[in-house]
Structures are given as structure tokens and as C-alpha cells.
Design an enzyme around this catalytic site. Structure first.
Site, PDB file in Angstrom:
ATOM      1  N   TYR A 198      27.793  27.742  17.352  1.00 54.96           N
ATOM      2  CA  TYR A 198      28.830  28.318  18.206  1.00 54.96           C
ATOM      3  C   TYR A 198      28.720  27.748  19.622  1.00 54.96           C
ATOM      4  CZ  TYR A 198      31.647  31.753  20.737  1.00 54.96           C
ATOM      5  OH  TYR A 198      32.585  32.353  21.534  1.00 54.96           O
ATOM      6  N   SER A 243      33.730  29.182  26.334  1.00 53.69           N
ATOM      7  CA  SER A 243      32.856  30.351  26.438  1.00 53.69           C
ATOM      8  C   SER A 243      31.829  30.085  27.520  1.00 53.69           C
ATOM      9  CB  SER A 243      32.145  30.595  25.109  1.00 53.69           C
ATOM     10  OG  SER A 243      31.079  31.529  25.239  1.00 53.69           O
TER      11      SER A 243
END
Length: 256
Positions: free
Chosen positions: A152, A139
Site C-alpha cells: 500500500y 496518502s
């Protein structure tokens, strides 16, 4: 990674980026196997998209991963691409005692242990193929932190380093390591995110990703233009500004 002629397993592809990528890869001339937890949804995908195979898998469960891997290899012995796509993104507040640990542990189990276990389950098979790929999914938040999602961010940073290291270990073998690095994309990864005007439309993201894969078969990181603001903040020397923009403290520079 060649753009067609592959047999591709994508666990975590029943919605969002995973499903959209699965459908585009099928259209490009690949056999695609979609994995997910919900049997009813898998059946719906199989009916709506003939030619796609489906298999139930819970990537937070090591036994489920082992069982699904054996079944996928049995049904598709020519499998040569695995894309550990499944992930969760949940807000946490570490300033609230006892209010984050369960979420953090679930995030690590799904986002980090899941891909590690999947790669372990398929590595031997992939090494026996003449041309194989493991496509990890990190990401833009692996490179710049969003304050609401600390675990995350950490798991995606770990996936980036895992990808870099596996590329070194698999060098000289038939297995290539490709890292997909999405920016914020309009999906249901978090509540309301599919309608977020600041996120990249899903179709636009998949369009650009497929163009990059086709144009650069030897690519190691698949970076759409929109993620480079996050990806290269440290290299440009403006990381503090990137973090401020990401967290709503500044407006993004027009040149970005």
C-alpha cells in the site's frame, strides 16, 4: 480546480472518503457520478441522494474500466473531472514466505493499475474539455512507511510520482493534475479503522479538504494540516522520528 459547475466521475466512491467527497461536491453545485462494484449499493446511493448518477465499475478489471468510461462519456459528454478514488489497504508480512504475494499483487492492481487505466480511458476526452481536472489520491503513507502495509505504501508513493510527472506532461493543456493527500482518516479502509481514535474524523477531513479546494483553486496537492507531519519529515530533517511515531515507537511531539 473550480469548486462548482463541474461534471465529476468518482470511481470507488460508494463509501468512506470517496462517498463523503462526492456528496460534498454535489452540495457545492456539481454533477457527480459515483462508480463502484456493488450494484445494490449504487442503487441505494441513487435513491438516498437524488441527482447523483451511478455506474458499475470494477477498477481492478481493465475491460470494466473501458466499458464504464465509454458509458460515462456517453451519458455525460460534459464530464471534466475524474477522481480515481478506489483503493485497498491490507496488512502484509513479507517475513512469512508465501503469505503476502497475493495481497501485494491485488493491491498493485487496484491502487496503481486502476488509476493508470482510468486516466488512460479518460485522457483524450478530458483534453478536449476547456477546463478539466484529474484528481489523484495518494496518502501520507506515500512519504513515511507504515510497517504493516508495505505494498500500500509503495503504490501511494507511485501515485505521488505519477501525479508529479503527469503535471509536467499536461502543462500547457486544459487538464490540471491535483493530488489529494489524506492522512489516516476514520473509514472502513481496514478493519477497525473507522473507530481508530488516532485517525482523523471523516467529516473533519472532508470539511478541511473542501475549504482548501475553495480557497486555492490552483492547488496541486490538497494537504490538510494533519498530513503535513508525514508529508514533510524529510524536508524538516526528522524523518526517522516521523517513522518511529507512525509505527508506535515514539509519541508525536506536542508541536506537531
Amino acid at each position: 480546480m473550480r469548486i462548482n459547475g463541474n461534471t465529476i466521475f468518482i470511481p470507488g466512491a460508494t463509501s468512506g472518503i470517496g462517498l463523503a467527497l462526492a456528496l460534498r461536491l454535489q452540495d457545492a453545485g456539481n454533477q457527480v457520478i459515483v462508480g463502484g462494484r456493488r450494484t445494490a449499493l449504487l442503487n441505494e446511493i441513487a435513491v438516498q441522494h437524488p441527482g447523483i448518477d451511478t455506474i458499475r465499475i470494477d477498477t481492478s478489471d481493465s475491460a470494466s474500466i473501458a466499458s464504464a468510461a465509454a458509458e460515462v462519456i456517453s451519458r455525460h459528454p460534459d464530464l471534466n473531472v475524474v477522481v480515481p478514488m478506489a483503493g485497498i489497504m491490507r496488512a502484509e508480512d513479507w517475513t512469512m514466505p508465501g503469505g503476502f504475494l497475493e495481497t501485494a499483487e491485488a493491491t498493485v492492481t487496484t491502487n496503481l493499475f486502476g488509476p493508470i487505466r482510468l486516466i488512460a480511458a479518460f485522457a483524450e476526452h478530458l483534453l478536449a474539455q476547456p477546463d478539466a481536472t484529474i484528481m489523484t489520491v495518494s496518502s501520507g503513507l506515500a512519504f513515511a512507511p507504515l510497517r504493516f502495509t508495505p505494498t500500500y505504501n509503495a503504490t501511494k508513493a507511485a501515485i505521488h510520482q505519477l501525479s508529479e510527472t503527469l503535471r509536467l506532461q499536461f502543462e500547457g493543456t486544459s487538464v490540471h493534475i491535483v493530488e489529494l493527500v489524506p492522512p489516516s482518516v476514520q473509514t472502513d479502509l481496514m478493519p477497525g479503522h473507522a473507530e481508530d481514535p488516532n485517525a482523523m474524523p471523516l467529516d473533519d477531513y472532508i470539511d478541511e479538504t473542501m475549504r482548501l479546494l475553495e480557497a486555492q483553486p490552483d492547488v496541486t496537492e490538497v494537504q490538510v494540516e494533519r498530513v503535513k507531519f508525514l508529508r514533510y519529515g524529510e524536508a524538516r530533517g526528522d524523518q526517522a522520528q516521523v517513522i518511529a511515531v507512525l509505527n508506535g515507537r515514539e509519541s508525536e511531539p506536542a508541536a506537531s
